[in-house]
Motif scaffolding. Structure first.
Motif, mmCIF file in Angstrom:
data_model
loop_
_atom_site.group_PDB
_atom_site.id
_atom_site.type_symbol
_atom_site.label_atom_id
_atom_site.label_comp_id
_atom_site.label_asym_id
_atom_site.label_seq_id
_atom_site.Cartn_x
_atom_site.Cartn_y
_atom_site.Cartn_z
ATOM 1 N N ARG A 97 0.833 -1.214 0.000
ATOM 2 C CA ARG A 97 0.000 0.000 0.000
ATOM 3 C C ARG A 97 0.864 1.259 0.000
ATOM 4 O O ARG A 97 0.600 2.216 -0.723
ATOM 5 N N GLU A 98 1.895 1.246 0.824
ATOM 6 C CA GLU A 98 2.792 2.410 0.887
ATOM 7 C C GLU A 98 3.457 2.661 -0.470
ATOM 8 O O GLU A 98 3.567 3.799 -0.928
ATOM 9 N N ALA A 99 3.893 1.586 -1.100
ATOM 10 C CA ALA A 99 4.568 1.713 -2.401
ATOM 11 C C ALA A 99 3.619 2.237 -3.472
ATOM 12 O O ALA A 99 3.994 3.064 -4.300
ATOM 13 N N ILE A 100 2.372 1.770 -3.442
ATOM 14 C CA ILE A 100 1.396 2.208 -4.454
ATOM 15 C C ILE A 100 0.984 3.666 -4.215
ATOM 16 O O ILE A 100 0.824 4.449 -5.160
ATOM 17 N N GLN A 101 0.850 4.054 -2.953
ATOM 18 C CA GLN A 101 0.437 5.426 -2.632
ATOM 19 C C GLN A 101 1.536 6.453 -2.896
ATOM 20 O O GLN A 101 1.260 7.640 -3.084
ATOM 21 N N HIS A 102 2.799 5.997 -2.887
ATOM 22 C CA HIS A 102 3.940 6.907 -3.110
ATOM 23 C C HIS A 102 4.828 6.336 -4.214
ATOM 24 O O HIS A 102 5.958 5.898 -3.949
ATOM 25 N N PRO A 103 4.316 6.344 -5.454
ATOM 26 C CA PRO A 103 5.024 5.666 -6.557
ATOM 27 C C PRO A 103 6.394 6.253 -6.884
ATOM 28 O O PRO A 103 7.205 5.570 -7.506
ATOM 29 N N ASN A 104 6.655 7.484 -6.460
ATOM 30 C CA ASN A 104 7.941 8.117 -6.799
ATOM 31 C C ASN A 104 9.002 7.969 -5.714
ATOM 32 O O ASN A 104 10.123 8.454 -5.869
ATOM 33 N N GLU A 105 8.627 7.347 -4.617
ATOM 34 C CA GLU A 105 9.599 7.167 -3.534
ATOM 35 C C GLU A 105 10.266 5.799 -3.675
ATOM 36 O O GLU A 105 9.676 4.766 -3.351
ATOM 37 N N SER A 165 12.621 4.348 -2.106
ATOM 38 C CA SER A 165 12.872 3.551 -0.896
ATOM 39 C C SER A 165 11.656 2.695 -0.538
ATOM 40 O O SER A 165 11.792 1.547 -0.086
ATOM 41 N N LEU A 166 10.458 3.247 -0.768
ATOM 42 C CA LEU A 166 9.240 2.478 -0.478
ATOM 43 C C LEU A 166 9.020 1.369 -1.503
ATOM 44 O O LEU A 166 8.514 0.286 -1.175
ATOM 45 N N GLN A 167 9.417 1.643 -2.765
ATOM 46 C CA GLN A 167 9.319 0.597 -3.797
ATOM 47 C C GLN A 167 10.254 -0.561 -3.441
ATOM 48 O O GLN A 167 9.881 -1.731 -3.543
ATOM 49 N N ASP A 168 11.469 -0.190 -3.021
ATOM 50 C CA ASP A 168 12.449 -1.225 -2.648
ATOM 51 C C ASP A 168 11.974 -2.024 -1.442
ATOM 52 O O ASP A 168 12.131 -3.256 -1.398
ATOM 53 N N LYS A 169 11.392 -1.315 -0.485
ATOM 54 C CA LYS A 169 10.935 -1.984 0.744
ATOM 55 C C LYS A 169 9.819 -2.995 0.426
ATOM 56 O O LYS A 169 9.808 -4.118 0.949
ATOM 57 N N ALA A 170 8.884 -2.586 -0.447
ATOM 58 C CA ALA A 170 7.786 -3.487 -0.816
ATOM 59 C C ALA A 170 8.326 -4.700 -1.568
ATOM 60 O O ALA A 170 7.900 -5.843 -1.321
ATOM 61 N N TRP A 171 9.267 -4.459 -2.495
ATOM 62 C CA TRP A 171 9.850 -5.566 -3.263
ATOM 63 C C TRP A 171 10.584 -6.546 -2.353
ATOM 64 O O TRP A 171 10.432 -7.764 -2.471
ATOM 65 N N GLU A 172 11.340 -5.996 -1.411
ATOM 66 C CA GLU A 172 12.089 -6.859 -0.480
ATOM 67 C C GLU A 172 11.148 -7.658 0.420
ATOM 68 O O GLU A 172 11.476 -8.776 0.838
ATOM 69 N N ALA A 173 9.973 -7.099 0.703
ATOM 70 C CA ALA A 173 9.000 -7.822 1.533
ATOM 71 C C ALA A 173 8.299 -8.929 0.733
ATOM 72 O O ALA A 173 8.006 -10.008 1.258
ATOM 73 N N VAL A 174 8.055 -8.659 -0.552
ATOM 74 C CA VAL A 174 7.275 -9.580 -1.372
ATOM 75 C C VAL A 174 8.094 -10.768 -1.865
ATOM 76 O O VAL A 174 7.583 -11.894 -1.933
ATOM 77 N N VAL A 175 9.363 -10.551 -2.215
ATOM 78 C CA VAL A 175 10.169 -11.616 -2.838
ATOM 79 C C VAL A 175 10.220 -12.891 -1.978
ATOM 80 O O VAL A 175 9.962 -13.986 -2.489
ATOM 81 N N PRO A 176 10.534 -12.800 -0.673
ATOM 82 C CA PRO A 176 10.552 -14.053 0.111
ATOM 83 C C PRO A 176 9.174 -14.697 0.250
ATOM 84 O O PRO A 176 9.050 -15.928 0.334
ATOM 85 N N LEU A 177 8.117 -13.868 0.244
ATOM 86 C CA LEU A 177 6.761 -14.425 0.314
ATOM 87 C C LEU A 177 6.431 -15.197 -0.961
ATOM 88 O O LEU A 177 5.809 -16.269 -0.910
ATOM 89 N N VAL A 178 6.854 -14.672 -2.104
ATOM 90 C CA VAL A 178 6.637 -15.377 -3.366
ATOM 91 C C VAL A 178 7.448 -16.676 -3.378
ATOM 92 O O VAL A 178 7.008 -17.689 -3.937
ATOM 93 N N GLY A 179 8.613 -16.658 -2.747
ATOM 94 C CA GLY A 179 9.379 -17.893 -2.598
ATOM 95 C C GLY A 179 8.596 -18.946 -1.830
ATOM 96 O O GLY A 179 8.620 -20.141 -2.167
ATOM 97 N N MET A 180 7.851 -18.490 -0.808
ATOM 98 C CA MET A 180 7.010 -19.419 -0.046
ATOM 99 C C MET A 180 5.844 -19.918 -0.907
ATOM 100 O O MET A 180 5.506 -21.112 -0.888
#
Length: 338
Positions: free
Chosen positions: A78-86, A88-103
């Motif tokens: 949500r943070e990444a989508i609400q602030h598409p130009n930031e 750091s938030l895009q990176d944070k969302a990606w880093e959170a999602v990648v291990p979950l997709v691994g699961m």
């Protein structure tokens, strides 16, 4: 484990690992058994298949624990989508999602292992010249493993249905991966799940009950690939399993033999699982009058349980079966499921 029968049919009770306790009575629903789901151990003839399936089942508990603990990356996304130009938030969302997709990849790959295990069990439990009833009497430990696969499958799908984060996370992963590819940005997560695998996983998770769909397709595939095997061998195996579970659940003297409080919900899931597989494999399904499954009896057993314990199972019959809405389906059964 021996069942004493004080009635007039004591002499015809066939003792063994799987106990035929009602076959000589006046019941019209076909053979009924007490199957010891709690303590069945493999015989020498079952050992090879049992060992292969056991490797898969050992991992099933961990899969359910991981799914139950799955929290998702909703906040970061949500943070990444609400602030598409930031960035750091895009990176944070990606880093959170990648291990979950691994699961999620691990869950998907487990479904493929489950399909192989199911085929091994079906081969053992439906092979000629013995009838499915004889197989279930003699190969009780394999019947128990079949039941454990069904129990896992329905439990997995119940958890998946109540966790929208799974599809949200995976959709975000795919969108982001595509954007990175278009912009020639190296995507670390692509090594985890490439585009081809992501497409297959997307189809899997788009299903309301993905594990059940996997098993249903696997059972249908087993029947079509084994044309020398009468389809009745498979459907009779499934209908007999449904009968076993129904009788064990509705008969107090058998239900009282359950040592664990988990055995009754286990039996309920297994009963629903075999009904759904039967409905997929049988040409006219489980709900027609010609069905070998006592659907009215099975639904009554479900409705006799506390509603919050079985609503998911009733919904599985309502929404994940193939033939419930056919013209050949019994109107009475449709009404019972409403």
């Amino acid at each position: 484990m021996i069942i004493d029968d004080e009635g007039p049919n004591t002499e015809c009770v066939n003792m063994g690992n799987l106990l035929k306790v009602l076959a000589c009575t006046d019941f019209e629903q076909g053979p009924n058994f007490f199957l010891d789901f709690e303590n069945a151990q493999p015989t020498e003839s079952e050992r090879e298949v049992w060992d292969q399936v056991n490797i898969v089942l050992k991992d099933a508990r961990g899969i359910l624990e991981d799914l139950q603990a799955y929290q998702g990356a909703g906040v970061e996304i949500r943070e990444a989508i609400q602030h598409p130009n930031e960035e750091s938030l895009q990176d944070k969302a990606w880093e959170a999602v990648v291990p979950l997709v691994g699961m999620l990849k691990k869950f998907y790959e487990f479904s493929q292992r489950l399909e192989v295990a199911l085929h091994g069990l079906l081969r053992a439990l439906t092979s000629t010249p013995d009838s499915p009833t004889q197989h279930l009497e003699r190969e009780q430990a394999l019947a128990k493993q079949f039941a454990e696969i069904l129990h896992f499958t329905l439990r997995f799908d119940e958890l998946k249905m109540t966790n929208p984060a799974i599809q949200n996370d995976f959709s975000y992963y795919r969108r982001t991966l595509n954007r990175m590819r278009i912009n020639n940005i190296p995507a670390e997560g692509e090594y985890e799940v490439n585009n081809e695998l992501a497409n297959r996983m997307s189809l899997f998770y788009a299903e309301a009950a993905p594990m059940l769909k996997t098993l249903s397709d696997a059972t249908t595939k087993f029947v079509s690939e084994n044309k020398n095997l009468p389809i009745e061998n498979t459907t009779d195996c499934l209908s007999t399993m449904a009968s076993i579970c129904k009788v064990m659940l509705e008969t107090p003297e058998y239900r009282n033999r359950f040592a664990s409080e988990e055995t009754a919900p286990f039996c309920l899931r297994v009963m629903v699982g075999v009904i759904i597989l039967y409905d997929y494999v049988h040409p006219v399904g489980a709900f027609a009058k010609s069905s070998k499954i006592d659907m009215k009896g099975c639904i009554k057993v479900l409705k006799d349980q506390p509603a919050n314990n079985v609503e998911g199972l009733l919904n599985a019959l309502r929404y994940t079966t193939k033939h419930l809405n056919d013209e050949t389906a019994s109107k009475q059964i449709k009404t019972l499921l409403q």
